[in-house]
Enzyme design. Structure first.
Site, mmCIF file in Angstrom:
data_model
loop_
_atom_site.group_PDB
_atom_site.id
_atom_site.type_symbol
_atom_site.label_atom_id
_atom_site.label_comp_id
_atom_site.label_asym_id
_atom_site.label_seq_id
_atom_site.Cartn_x
_atom_site.Cartn_y
_atom_site.Cartn_z
ATOM 1 N N GLU A 251 0.840 -1.202 0.000
ATOM 2 C CA GLU A 251 0.000 0.000 0.000
ATOM 3 C C GLU A 251 0.875 1.251 0.000
ATOM 4 O OE1 GLU A 251 -3.294 0.340 -0.463
ATOM 5 O OE2 GLU A 251 -2.565 2.388 -0.601
ATOM 6 N N GLU B 78 -0.641 8.984 5.094
ATOM 7 C CA GLU B 78 -1.633 9.394 6.075
ATOM 8 C C GLU B 78 -1.965 10.878 5.897
ATOM 9 O OE1 GLU B 78 -0.785 8.033 10.045
ATOM 10 O OE2 GLU B 78 -0.101 6.110 9.254
ATOM 11 N N LYS C 223 8.201 -1.753 -2.464
ATOM 12 C CA LYS C 223 7.581 -0.975 -1.393
ATOM 13 C C LYS C 223 8.648 -0.375 -0.480
ATOM 14 C CE LYS C 223 5.026 0.872 1.539
ATOM 15 N NZ LYS C 223 4.247 2.076 1.291
ATOM 16 N N CYS D 169 6.301 4.535 8.935
ATOM 17 C CA CYS D 169 6.864 3.767 7.819
ATOM 18 C C CYS D 169 8.321 4.068 7.478
ATOM 19 C CB CYS D 169 6.005 3.980 6.579
ATOM 20 S SG CYS D 169 4.368 3.276 6.779
HETATM 21 P P1 NAD Z 1 -1.842 -0.526 12.648
HETATM 22 O O1 NAD Z 1 -1.034 -0.845 13.842
HETATM 23 O O2 NAD Z 1 -2.594 0.757 12.583
HETATM 24 O O3 NAD Z 1 -2.929 -1.696 12.428
HETATM 25 C C1 NAD Z 1 -2.637 -3.051 12.483
HETATM 26 C C2 NAD Z 1 -3.819 -3.777 13.135
HETATM 27 O O4 NAD Z 1 -3.621 -5.189 13.021
HETATM 28 C C3 NAD Z 1 -3.992 -3.495 14.618
HETATM 29 O O5 NAD Z 1 -5.277 -2.940 14.854
HETATM 30 C C4 NAD Z 1 -3.826 -4.876 15.289
HETATM 31 O O6 NAD Z 1 -4.683 -5.065 16.395
HETATM 32 C C5 NAD Z 1 -4.190 -5.812 14.162
HETATM 33 N N1 NAD Z 1 -3.641 -7.156 14.302
HETATM 34 C C6 NAD Z 1 -2.340 -7.522 14.492
HETATM 35 N N2 NAD Z 1 -2.234 -8.852 14.512
HETATM 36 C C7 NAD Z 1 -3.474 -9.373 14.338
HETATM 37 C C8 NAD Z 1 -3.993 -10.680 14.268
HETATM 38 N N3 NAD Z 1 -3.188 -11.745 14.356
HETATM 39 N N4 NAD Z 1 -5.327 -10.829 14.106
HETATM 40 C C9 NAD Z 1 -6.135 -9.766 14.011
HETATM 41 N N5 NAD Z 1 -5.694 -8.492 14.055
HETATM 42 C C10 NAD Z 1 -4.380 -8.292 14.219
HETATM 43 O O7 NAD Z 1 -0.862 -0.669 11.405
HETATM 44 P P2 NAD Z 1 -0.963 0.093 9.984
HETATM 45 O O8 NAD Z 1 -0.414 1.454 10.091
HETATM 46 O O9 NAD Z 1 -2.326 -0.108 9.441
HETATM 47 O O10 NAD Z 1 0.076 -0.746 9.141
HETATM 48 C C11 NAD Z 1 -0.212 -2.042 8.681
HETATM 49 C C12 NAD Z 1 0.834 -2.435 7.652
HETATM 50 O O11 NAD Z 1 0.737 -1.565 6.526
HETATM 51 C C13 NAD Z 1 2.281 -2.325 8.142
HETATM 52 O O12 NAD Z 1 3.023 -3.376 7.577
HETATM 53 C C14 NAD Z 1 2.740 -1.002 7.583
HETATM 54 O O13 NAD Z 1 4.129 -0.980 7.360
HETATM 55 C C15 NAD Z 1 2.005 -0.950 6.262
HETATM 56 N N6 NAD Z 1 1.764 0.407 5.730
HETATM 57 C C16 NAD Z 1 1.368 1.407 6.569
HETATM 58 C C17 NAD Z 1 1.100 2.675 6.055
HETATM 59 C C18 NAD Z 1 0.666 3.802 6.939
HETATM 60 O O14 NAD Z 1 0.618 4.932 6.458
HETATM 61 N N7 NAD Z 1 0.330 3.577 8.194
HETATM 62 C C19 NAD Z 1 1.216 2.911 4.687
HETATM 63 C C20 NAD Z 1 1.609 1.864 3.859
HETATM 64 C C21 NAD Z 1 1.866 0.608 4.403
HETATM 65 C C1 UDX Z 2 4.727 7.465 3.648
HETATM 66 C C2 UDX Z 2 4.712 7.381 2.113
HETATM 67 O O1 UDX Z 2 4.570 8.690 1.575
HETATM 68 C C3 UDX Z 2 3.583 6.481 1.654
HETATM 69 O O2 UDX Z 2 3.630 6.317 0.243
HETATM 70 C C4 UDX Z 2 3.715 5.132 2.332
HETATM 71 O O3 UDX Z 2 2.662 4.284 1.943
HETATM 72 C C5 UDX Z 2 3.735 5.284 3.835
HETATM 73 O O4 UDX Z 2 4.801 6.169 4.211
HETATM 74 P P1 UDX Z 2 3.352 8.833 5.462
HETATM 75 O O5 UDX Z 2 4.437 8.431 6.380
HETATM 76 O O6 UDX Z 2 1.950 8.628 5.853
HETATM 77 O O7 UDX Z 2 3.517 8.104 4.039
HETATM 78 O O8 UDX Z 2 3.497 10.408 5.147
HETATM 79 P P2 UDX Z 2 4.473 11.265 4.232
HETATM 80 O O9 UDX Z 2 3.655 12.304 3.575
HETATM 81 O O10 UDX Z 2 5.302 10.447 3.353
HETATM 82 O O11 UDX Z 2 5.395 12.001 5.300
HETATM 83 C C6 UDX Z 2 6.356 11.309 6.070
HETATM 84 C C7 UDX Z 2 7.136 12.286 6.909
HETATM 85 O O12 UDX Z 2 8.013 13.073 6.093
HETATM 86 C C8 UDX Z 2 6.268 13.273 7.674
HETATM 87 O O13 UDX Z 2 6.784 13.471 8.972
HETATM 88 C C9 UDX Z 2 6.379 14.534 6.854
HETATM 89 O O14 UDX Z 2 6.177 15.697 7.608
HETATM 90 C C10 UDX Z 2 7.821 14.445 6.350
HETATM 91 N N1 UDX Z 2 8.070 15.200 5.126
HETATM 92 C C11 UDX Z 2 7.447 14.843 3.975
HETATM 93 C C12 UDX Z 2 8.968 16.255 5.139
HETATM 94 O O15 UDX Z 2 9.544 16.576 6.178
HETATM 95 N N2 UDX Z 2 9.206 16.939 3.974
HETATM 96 C C13 UDX Z 2 8.598 16.618 2.808
HETATM 97 O O16 UDX Z 2 8.865 17.290 1.791
HETATM 98 C C14 UDX Z 2 7.673 15.544 2.802
#
Ligand code: NAD
Ligand code: UDX
Length: 460
Positions: free
Chosen positions: A163, A167, A218, A274
């Site tokens: 993904e 955020e 990724k 991340c």
């Molecule tokens: P998160 O901690 O917000 O959510 C994960 C959820 O999974 C939790 O609610 C937890 O309770 C649940 N969980 C864990 N083990 C479980 C199990 N065995 N059964 C049922 N539920 C279970 O995490 P997230 O931010 O959503 O990230 C998830 C993944 O996506 C990570 O690998 C992260 O690196 C990736 N990712 C995150 C972002 C982001 O912006 N947060 C973006 C891209 C990819």
């Molecule tokens: C990042 C990637 O952008 C996204 O594609 C991936 O799926 C998850 O990780 P995120 O961490 O949610 O997303 O936010 P992002 O907008 O990338 O910002 C990450 C951090 O970098 C933040 O603290 C932001 O403030 C900082 N940032 C970003 C800077 O300081 N300068 C910039 O120009 C851009």
């Protein structure tokens, strides 16, 4: 392979929740169930009051409202959802390991493995299992081995579908992705997932690769984005000693279409769940293959980011006559970026920790982050006792309460509302000299200096 009719997603977090909400919104004939073992989280996803969803993302409430109860369901019954689904996304957390081999670098895959074992134990019909979590390259191999060793005759196809949403803009990113990446070995399974995305994503933006390229891409995408932030942050320090302005430099280089203008905004340092985690993971993988130059190269991105956070805190201390003991420093922002309530790895935590070591009194205001979260973040560091964190830090719901009588303001998150404050009123209420340390280059230097503030911004 037939069209997918039932999707289950394990993990109702920042990725699972919004991603599945949009998949359900755009595929009204597919039943999507998001499950999590965290009951409180699921209850919040089911809350009738959409302002109480567990995650704050602009536009998410409308998507949930449209699909929830129609073909989008949130549940804690993981076994039932596994059994019924044709396609299972694994979207659980993969944090950096805090113990054992690879501590502090490798991804902790225990939650992934638990999911695989649960799927293996429960499934009685063929499934497509989709890695949505960010994983080290070649994790699919381990997943496949666990799933295939159940001996109950069920066929599993594994796909990697990382993904890329960010955020704060998750819904917009999901509605209009630059690309969707699908890695796999089985053409029919890949096609089944392509069809889900094709409901709204143009086919030419759906990239298909083998599993390992998808998993690695990724990590590399996040490493490249973070590298740009560290690169410009390294230049911000050079700007401060040479009289150049980092915004001018960003604009000048970003206009070159080969460089591009995005991710060149100097800041107090990147945060979020991340960037650091995924680069550490990349570094760990490179080292595990004895690729030391590769590992050291990427590790530098993290080291520079740590330096930037420390440098900002030290700038505050030095400017305030080398002591912040007992001084009130108002923090505007605690989230790692604007438009999110997520604080994971937020620069604010590390800057605060540094100032608290010097016995500063920090008053935090963030429009979306709760006091409990601020204390949880500080307690988690283990730098000082929870009592000391509560003695030294106050969290308030009104920005003017944070700013009133403060010795200094530090801007840690780029929330738009900070620009709209009545800065003349703020100035009147603050101690003199009235310092502003802008870690986001958000406020208007001219305006603040005209009001009599001592204004410092990164890279100027
Ligand atoms: P998160 O901690 O917000 O959510 C994960 C959820 O999974 C939790 O609610 C937890 O309770 C649940 N969980 C864990 N083990 C479980 C199990 N065995 N059964 C049922 N539920 C279970 O995490 P997230 O931010 O959503 O990230 C998830 C993944 O996506 C990570 O690998 C992260 O690196 C990736 N990712 C995150 C972002 C982001 O912006 N947060 C973006 C891209 C990819
Ligand atoms: C990042 C990637 O952008 C996204 O594609 C991936 O799926 C998850 O990780 P995120 O961490 O949610 O997303 O936010 P992002 O907008 O990338 O910002 C990450 C951090 O970098 C933040 O603290 C932001 O403030 C900082 N940032 C970003 C800077 O300081 N300068 C910039 O120009 C851009």
């Amino acid at each position: 392979m037939n069209r997918v009719k039932k999707i289950t997603c394990i993990g109702a977090g920042y990725v699972g929740g919004p991603t599945m909400s949009v998949i359900a919104q755009k595929n009204p004939h597919v039943e999507v169930t998001v499950v999590d073992m965290n009951q409180t989280r699921i209850a919040a996803w089911n809350n009738d009051d959409l302002s109480q969803l567990p995650i704050y993302e602009p536009g998410l409430d409308a998507v949930v409202q449209e699909a929830r109860g129609r073909n989008l369901f949130f549940s804690t019954d993981v076994d039932k959802a596994i059994q019924e689904a044709d396609m299972i996304f694994i979207s659980v957390n993969t944090p950096t390991k805090t113990y054992g081999k690879g501590k502090g670098q490798a991804a902790d895959l225990k939650f992934i493995e638990l999911c695989a074992r649960q799927i293996a134990a429960v499934a009685s019909t063929d499934k497509i299992v989709v890695e949505k979590s960010t994983l080290p390259v070649r994790t699919a191999e381990a997943l496949k081995s666990i799933l295939d060793n159940t001996g109950n005759g069920v066929n599993f196809h594994i796909l990697s579908n990382p993904e890329f949403l960010a955020e704060g803009t998750a819904v917009a990113d999901l509605h209009n992705p630059d690309r969707v990446l699908i890695g796999g070995e089985n053409a029919a399974a890949i096609e089944a997932l392509v069809q889900v995305y094709e409901a709204w994503v143009p086919r030419e933006r759906i990239i298909t690769t083998n599993l390992w390229s998808s998993e690695l891409s990724k990590l590399v995408a996040n490493a490249f984005l973070a590298q740009r932030v560290s690169s410009i942050n390294s230049i911000s320090e050079l700007c401060e000693v040479t009289g150049a302005n980092v915004d001018d430099v960003s604009r000048a280089i970003g206009q070159d279409s080969r460089i591009g203008s995005k991710f060149l905004k100097a800041s107090v340092g990147f945060g979020g769940s991340c960037f650091q985690k995924d680069i550490l993971n990349l570094v760990y993988i490179a080292r595990s293959y004895n690729l030391y130059e590769v590992a050291n190269y990427w590790e530098q991105v993290i080291l520079l980011n740590d330096h930037q956070k420390t440098r900002f805190a030290e700038k505050i201390i030095k400017t305030m006559y080398n002591t912040v003991n007992g001084k009130d420093i108002a923090f505007l922002g605690w989230a790692f970026k604007k438009d999110t309530n997520d604080t994971r790895e937020s620069a604010a935590i590390h800057v605060a920790d540094h100032l608290l070591d010097e016995e500063a009194h920090v008053i935090v205001y963030d429009p979306k982050v709760t006091a409990e979260q601020v204390y949880r973040d500080l307690d988690y560091l283990g730098t000082r006792s929870p009592e000391d964190n509560r003695r030294l830090v106050n969290v308030v719901n009104d920005p003017y309460e944070a700013l009133d009588n403060a010795h200094a303001v530090a801007v840690l998150t780029e929330w738009d509302e900070f620009k709209t404050y009545d800065w003349a009123k703020v100035k009147a209420g603050m101690k003199r000299p009235s310092f502003v340390f802008d870690g986001r280059k958000l406020l208007d230097r001219q305006q603040l200096e005209a009001l009599g503030f001592d204004y410092y911004a990164i890279g100027e």
